[in-house]
Each structure stands twice: as structure tokens, then as C-alpha cells.
Write a protein that holds these residues in place. Sequence first.
Motif, PDB file in Angstrom:
ATOM      1  N   UNK A 250       0.826  -1.194   0.000  1.00  0.00           N
ATOM      2  CA  UNK A 250       0.000   0.000   0.000  1.00  0.00           C
ATOM      3  C   UNK A 250       0.870   1.257   0.000  1.00  0.00           C
ATOM      4  N   UNK A 251       0.390   2.250  -0.754  1.00  0.00           N
ATOM      5  CA  UNK A 251       0.994   3.579  -0.733  1.00  0.00           C
ATOM      6  C   UNK A 251      -0.039   4.553  -0.171  1.00  0.00           C
ATOM      7  N   UNK A 252       0.281   5.839  -0.166  1.00  0.00           N
ATOM      8  CA  UNK A 252      -0.650   6.819   0.396  1.00  0.00           C
ATOM      9  C   UNK A 252      -1.960   6.887  -0.381  1.00  0.00           C
ATOM     10  N   UNK A 253      -1.914   6.654  -1.701  1.00  0.00           N
ATOM     11  CA  UNK A 253      -3.129   6.800  -2.498  1.00  0.00           C
ATOM     12  C   UNK A 253      -3.411   5.606  -3.401  1.00  0.00           C
ATOM     13  N   UNK A 254      -2.764   4.480  -3.160  1.00  0.00           N
ATOM     14  CA  UNK A 254      -3.019   3.317  -4.003  1.00  0.00           C
ATOM     15  C   UNK A 254      -2.547   2.059  -3.279  1.00  0.00           C
ATOM     16  N   UNK A 255      -2.912   0.927  -3.836  1.00  0.00           N
ATOM     17  CA  UNK A 255      -2.420  -0.344  -3.317  1.00  0.00           C
ATOM     18  C   UNK A 255      -2.414  -1.356  -4.456  1.00  0.00           C
ATOM     19  N   UNK A 256      -1.592  -2.396  -4.312  1.00  0.00           N
ATOM     20  CA  UNK A 256      -1.540  -3.416  -5.349  1.00  0.00           C
ATOM     21  C   UNK A 256      -1.139  -4.747  -4.730  1.00  0.00           C
TER      22      UNK A 256
ATOM     23  N   UNK B 177     -13.485   9.360 -17.884  1.00  0.00           N
ATOM     24  CA  UNK B 177     -12.875  10.630 -17.519  1.00  0.00           C
ATOM     25  C   UNK B 177     -12.906  10.795 -15.998  1.00  0.00           C
ATOM     26  N   UNK B 178     -11.769  10.974 -15.344  1.00  0.00           N
ATOM     27  CA  UNK B 178     -11.765  11.116 -13.880  1.00  0.00           C
ATOM     28  C   UNK B 178     -12.278  12.488 -13.457  1.00  0.00           C
ATOM     29  N   UNK B 179     -12.331  12.712 -12.156  1.00  0.00           N
ATOM     30  CA  UNK B 179     -12.822  13.996 -11.651  1.00  0.00           C
ATOM     31  C   UNK B 179     -11.837  15.114 -12.010  1.00  0.00           C
ATOM     32  N   UNK B 180     -12.252  16.333 -11.727  1.00  0.00           N
ATOM     33  CA  UNK B 180     -11.485  17.503 -12.149  1.00  0.00           C
ATOM     34  C   UNK B 180     -10.064  17.486 -11.594  1.00  0.00           C
ATOM     35  N   UNK B 181      -9.934  17.172 -10.305  1.00  0.00           N
ATOM     36  CA  UNK B 181      -8.605  17.189  -9.670  1.00  0.00           C
ATOM     37  C   UNK B 181      -7.700  16.114 -10.253  1.00  0.00           C
ATOM     38  N   UNK B 182      -8.242  14.900 -10.431  1.00  0.00           N
ATOM     39  CA  UNK B 182      -7.440  13.810 -10.973  1.00  0.00           C
ATOM     40  C   UNK B 182      -7.057  14.084 -12.432  1.00  0.00           C
TER      41      UNK B 182
ATOM     42  N   UNK C 260      17.892  -5.400   2.308  1.00  0.00           N
ATOM     43  CA  UNK C 260      16.752  -6.152   2.835  1.00  0.00           C
ATOM     44  C   UNK C 260      15.513  -5.837   2.009  1.00  0.00           C
ATOM     45  N   UNK C 261      14.524  -6.734   2.097  1.00  0.00           N
ATOM     46  CA  UNK C 261      13.358  -6.604   1.231  1.00  0.00           C
ATOM     47  C   UNK C 261      12.467  -5.426   1.617  1.00  0.00           C
ATOM     48  N   UNK C 262      12.441  -5.050   2.871  1.00  0.00           N
ATOM     49  CA  UNK C 262      11.630  -3.888   3.246  1.00  0.00           C
ATOM     50  C   UNK C 262      12.135  -2.625   2.560  1.00  0.00           C
ATOM     51  N   UNK C 263      13.456  -2.502   2.404  1.00  0.00           N
ATOM     52  CA  UNK C 263      14.018  -1.352   1.691  1.00  0.00           C
ATOM     53  C   UNK C 263      13.709  -1.448   0.196  1.00  0.00           C
ATOM     54  N   UNK C 264      13.768  -2.658  -0.352  1.00  0.00           N
ATOM     55  CA  UNK C 264      13.407  -2.864  -1.760  1.00  0.00           C
ATOM     56  C   UNK C 264      11.976  -2.395  -2.013  1.00  0.00           C
ATOM     57  N   UNK C 265      11.081  -2.781  -1.131  1.00  0.00           N
ATOM     58  CA  UNK C 265       9.673  -2.396  -1.276  1.00  0.00           C
ATOM     59  C   UNK C 265       9.506  -0.875  -1.197  1.00  0.00           C
ATOM     60  N   UNK C 266      10.243  -0.233  -0.283  1.00  0.00           N
ATOM     61  CA  UNK C 266      10.167   1.223  -0.167  1.00  0.00           C
ATOM     62  C   UNK C 266      10.590   1.903  -1.473  1.00  0.00           C
ATOM     63  N   UNK C 267      11.618   1.373  -2.116  1.00  0.00           N
ATOM     64  CA  UNK C 267      12.087   1.928  -3.385  1.00  0.00           C
ATOM     65  C   UNK C 267      11.050   1.730  -4.483  1.00  0.00           C
ATOM     66  N   UNK C 268      10.544   0.511  -4.611  1.00  0.00           N
ATOM     67  CA  UNK C 268       9.614   0.187  -5.690  1.00  0.00           C
ATOM     68  C   UNK C 268       8.348   1.026  -5.605  1.00  0.00           C
ATOM     69  N   UNK C 269       7.887   1.300  -4.407  1.00  0.00           N
ATOM     70  CA  UNK C 269       6.634   2.058  -4.222  1.00  0.00           C
ATOM     71  C   UNK C 269       6.744   3.493  -4.734  1.00  0.00           C
ATOM     72  N   UNK C 270       7.956   3.995  -4.903  1.00  0.00           N
ATOM     73  CA  UNK C 270       8.135   5.369  -5.357  1.00  0.00           C
ATOM     74  C   UNK C 270       8.017   5.522  -6.870  1.00  0.00           C
ATOM     75  N   UNK C 271       7.942   4.411  -7.597  1.00  0.00           N
ATOM     76  CA  UNK C 271       7.913   4.447  -9.055  1.00  0.00           C
ATOM     77  C   UNK C 271       6.499   4.289  -9.590  1.00  0.00           C
ATOM     78  N   UNK C 272       6.218   4.941 -10.710  1.00  0.00           N
ATOM     79  CA  UNK C 272       4.868   4.898 -11.268  1.00  0.00           C
ATOM     80  C   UNK C 272       4.483   3.502 -11.729  1.00  0.00           C
TER      81      UNK C 272
END
Length: 812
Positions: free
Chosen positions: A72-78, A399-404, A167-179
Amino acid sequence: MEFNFLKINGTNAHLDYDTFKESVIEKLNETCKEAEVIVLNNFPVSVSSQTSIDFIVLLNIPKKEKSWYRVETNDDRFYVKNQIIAVSIINEYYNSKITVEGGLVDIDGAFIDFEDNANKMKWGLTNYLSSNCGMERKHITVHPIIWIKNKSHSYYSKNIIIDNQFTYDKVEDVIKLNHYFKWPGYSNWFDSDDLFEVQIRQIFERASKDSRDGYITKKKIDRIQNKLDDASSKAYDNIGEKLVEVNGKAGTGKSSDILKWMLRLSLEGRKGVFLTYNHVLVYDIASQIQSFTNRLSPEERKEKQPTTTYTIHGYFYGVAKKLGVLLLLTEQRINELTATLDSRWVEIQQYFNAIRLKEYDISLAKLLMYVQSKWTTSEGVRREAILFIQYLQESLKSLPNKEETAKQFKFYRNDKVQKLGNLESSNVFLKDYHKVLERILQAASNLDAFLSDMDVVNKYDLLENVMALNPQILEKDGSGKINFEKLKTRYKKGLGGFRAGRIAYIDEAQDCHPLERDILYSIFGSNNIVIANGGKEQLIRYAQLCDWHVSRNQNIDFYRYTKKRKSYRMKPAIAALANHIADWYEIDLNIEPLDTDDHGNVFIDYSFTSDKQVEAIKRLKTIGERQGCTNYESLLLLTAAESGSNNGIEIDEDTSVAVNEYDNIVKDNNKTKGEWVLIDKAKVAIGDLVFWNTTGNVDKRKLSPPGALSVRSIYYESCRGIEAWSVMCFNLDEFFEQKTLENDADNYLLETLFDQLTPEKRREMYAATWVLMAITRSMENCYIQFQNPNSSLSKAILSFKEQYPQYVTNLF
């Protein structure tokens, strides 16, 4: 949880496998019933010349009921299905002081850029898996990570981990920053566990085959590892003390010597960068570096310092881009098009808002139809709206909302502007190369004047992205100007990053421009430069020899190591052919061949039948195999490129956009060249042959570096510095005639022989140096195919046949 952890191809001395394994289990154990991690160590193939892959982590979570792992990230999850994680280890900064300023990594007072290396690794491995391992490119997502080992600092960003442990927790932190964080490593694996197992085997087996050393490579690596002779040892001992220069004729081993020194010094704690003139040779050098590394023990690998390879143009392009030189030179056009894009967005946003009020959650397909058929606006605005809708359709259905929508347009705009910057930067680099060099030299040697002349303090918005500028660099008065002293510090640290404690090894240094020489001296210092220097018969890029003993009116202290004229590769037939052509056009060459009873062969062909040419390819490949050569070593195919090329300047940049007549920034589909039909026919006729082909409409950015299974088929202009057991020169007389018509031909040796040559003779000498470059790529066999038996070059070759009948034989 059922968990399988497997190490393949030995171990890596930097990685604590138990710690990494436990970190994966800790993350997955709570919700996963089954998972598998494979660590592919010491990846044996070079997928990029700028960085190496130390290990690849392959994570697979089989499809099981009530078994999952979610991120999970601040605005998404996968949900993680599988991952391909490529890791390159940087270990030379373990004891360094590291700080991070606005995303810039400051190591011992210099900004070091790792983003380019990460991108090269990502796309290099993607290219390799798709081109060589049977995987579909569109389903591959590689997560590149540069692991910078440091004993006291911990940090992560989109592609970087700075830490003592991996370690894998650091790997996950890196991956979450990419689109692309939500995409699986290979989407097809999720549907079939068997496919995962099969393709992992395919990757390893293919990499093993591609990394196999044949007869020629083994000899090269043996030579690198052999003890230095007395003359070479004296030169080697002067590296780091003064300029070291290796002089010699073509084929005498100059490039091999400086590569040997770079690799040996890398085991003694010295980093190195090797600069040469074309991508094909860069790949060849990178392959030799990889072969050398593959022979090292785990402890030797751990101690080895980085050795990278660039084209000289690619290196200077990177410097010019990261110093902002290219954007500063193209500012007006970029600002023009960016302003147009922004003004169009205002109109597009208003229209989308109006549609959204009438039809909430309208599908993008329907919106596209409205824009195309119902919206009355200018053609440029309409086309921009269509392009933006197409962009949205890559990830959305409605079409998403105005902000998105505004957020998505910002992503769309930034992508367009970045690609536009690449396009305009590439254009100015190609068309005004020497002006770019002048500005780089000014920045490196007279920074105050550069900042003043280019008015850099007022260019924050222009340079913010490319130089990763932080608002803290601005004046506090709200003027938007950059603080001059902070700006100077930023540039000085950036220039320090290009140096980064490395020694620069310059191939074909006689063919450098004085501006290139002076920039390299300014960045590295003359004592940290080693050059391989040939004579005037090896001039290709410029008409005059570059004098490395003087720079900006200052004498340079140097040590010269002169090679004997004896060739390290050419057998008597090839050396005799090269000397004969040189004598015919009054060029001083006089190469001495290898001492061998086997004289080699020259094959002359005036036929135009592709069937016969395919048969010649097949037979010469067989000759190489019998010698113990790989496909890569056995055969090299050369042909003439179309006229009107890019002046020999090669850069590796995404210039995949164009600007149309409506000032829309669009995908460029108009860059087309004629295809080399012979290659397609040979592929069909010779089933076990893989061609690494850079002719025609090949997108070189999607090419993986050639492996042992590949036969190279390239243009003559790209063959400098490489070699093969047999070289096939197609349309050689056509290539000669093309070169006589180039503008540079009239400037050849203009200062040294200005009153001794007729214009025709000067042009022929210039063209003959290019032909000699091609001929001297051969080690044992040279196949020459002509178009016109009455051409100037054909007459020279027929004269050779009459004088040396013992060297000219029939292939059939």
C-alpha cells in the motif's frame, strides 16, 4: 508459509543471504501461503556498458486461494504477483561521507548521479529478456536498484538504496516510489507456475551461452591477466602521475593496452572510464570487461572498482545535459512550445469540465468521439485533446474527476516537456556540437563567466528538473532568481561528480577535437588521463591530428610508450592488402603482420546474387567455428549506410517525438531507412544464426548488447576498433565513393599537405583511410564485394590480386 529460497551461480560477497531471506519472510509470511525467491548471482552478460548487474532477485507468489501479498501507498495499493529486481552494487563509498540534498546524492563533496545507470540497467535487462529469452517486452517490468554500500548512512529513493545491508523492506520502499510499482515483473508468470520455472531456466541457459568466451576473447583476457613487459610496466607506473600516451599503428594493440591497464588498476582500487567513438565498440569493450570480471574470485569481485564505457559523444552529451548547457542553448524554442501546451490546456480543461457536468463518468471513448466530431476549436487544440485522451486511455476507461484530470495532465505535460527537451537538446548537440563543447569548457574552466554569459541565475524554471534544483537555492527576496554563490557550489559539485575519482582512458585520441581534449583535462586533470594515439592515417573524424601535449597554451607533462609496427591480429594476407591500398593512395601505413605460417585469405566477389552471398556467410561462419570462435568472434558484416547521416555523432537518447505543423509534440514515426535485405535472407537460410543488426530501421535503444551467439551486421562507420576472424565488406567501392563526396574530404590533412595534393587526390586519400579502417578489422579472412569493377578502389584491389595471387583465393 511454504517458502523456497534458491541461490544460482555462486554467491555475492556483499549480500547477507540469511538477512535478506528473513526480511522477505517477515514481509510475506502473514498473508502468503507459498512464495519463492531466486537470487541469480553474478549475472554473466553485459546488458549495459555503463553499469553491471551484480544479482537479480526473482520473486514469485503462486496463484493460491486466500494467499496474497499486498503493498500500500498513500493513495493506491496493489497485489504482488511476481517481481524482477536487478541490483548493481556500488561499494567504493563504504567509508564516505554521504548526504542527500533535494534528491541529489552528495558523496565527499561531489554530486554523483546514479539515475542514468539505473535506467540503463532497467532497459538493458528488459531488452535482453525480450530479445534473447523469448519473453514479451510489453509484459516485462524490471525494477532497477543501485545499492550503495555505506557504513553509517541510510537513505532510499526511486532507484537507490544507501545502506550497509540489503533487505526486502528497503526494496519495497524503493519500488513504491515508481509509477510502474503495481506491474508484475512478468505478467504471464502469474497464470502459470510452470512457465516461471521454464523461463528462469531459459534466462540462465541463454545467459550462459551468450557469455561464453571463444578463442579470440580468451586470448584477450589472457593477455590482460599476463604480466606486463618492461616497456608497458614503465608506462603503467606513470598513470596518475602524468599524461600517459600509447603510440602505434592500426592493429598494434594500443586499445588493448589501455583496457588492460584500466582493468588491472581496478583491482588496485582505481576507478576508470573508457571513452571511444561508437556504440559497437562500447559494447565490445563492455563485453571484455564482463569476461574479465567473470574470471574473478568472489573476493576479487568485491574489491574491484567500477570500470565503465561510453562513446565520447555520449559522455559529452551527458555532461552538457546535466550542466544545463543544452537547455540553455535551446531555451527559446522549448519555452515557446511549453507555453503553447499550457494555453491549450486551459481550453481543454474548460471543455472537459462542461462535458463532465452534462455526462458524469463519461467514457474516454465517447469523449474522444465528442472531441473529434462535436467540438469547434482550433486544430492544434483539438489534436492536443486527442493526444491527452489517448494518454488517459493507457490506464483509465472513463474521464476522472477535475482534480485527478489536472493531476494526469501534469504527468502528461511533464513527459512531453522532458521528451521535447531531449529532442531539442539532441538537435542542438548534433547540429552545433562545437558550440556545445565551447560552453562545457567554459563551465569547467571559467564558471563565473559561464553563469554570467548564460544568465543562469534567472533560469530556475528551465533548469529545475534537469539539474534537480531545490527551491532553497533561490534568493529569499521572492525574485525567483538563483543565489549566485549557491549556484556556483551546485555546478562545482556537479563537475566533481563527472570526475568522481576516476582515470579517463581515451581511445583514438589522435582524432579528438582540441575542445574535447581541453574539457577532459579540465574535468580529470592531465595526470588522470591515458590516451591511445595513432597517426594521421588513422584520422577519421577530423582533418588534423590532435596535439595532447599542449592545452590552452600550457605544456602538458607526459610519458610516451611507443608500440612496434607489428600487428597483434592481422595475418600476412590482410596486412599486405592494407599496405597495398595505403601505398596505392600514398598513405603511410606499413603494418607488420603476425608471424605465422598461415597467411590468411582475401576473397573478391563481383556477384550481386544474394544466394551466393548467403552461402559465403555460411562458409566463413564455419571457418570461425573450426578455429574455436563464437559467432560474435567469427564474423562481422559491413555495408555502406545511406548518405546524409548525423556526422558520425552517436548519442543514446530518447528522441522519439517530433513537433508537427500545429506545434503538437507527437510520436515520431517518420525516421525510416532502407533495410539490408541480405540479413533477412541469411536468417531464413541459416537457421542457427542470430544477427545483431544495427542497419535499417532498427531502434538501437531496444537492442541488447550482442552476446557470443550473435553475428554483427553494421554500417562501415561503426566498425572502428572492433575485429573478427572474418570480415565481409559489402559494396566497398560504393562506400569509398560516398566518402569522396563528403565535405570533410576536402579538408583532409589541409594544413600539413595544403600545397601538395590535388582536390581529387585529397578526397581519395580521405576515403581510403575509411576503407583501411574496415579492412584492418579482419584477422584472417577478408571478403570484399564490389559494385563496379572499373571504380578507383576496384582497380587498387585488382592490382593487389595481380601482385599477391597467393593471398587471393576462391571461397566456393
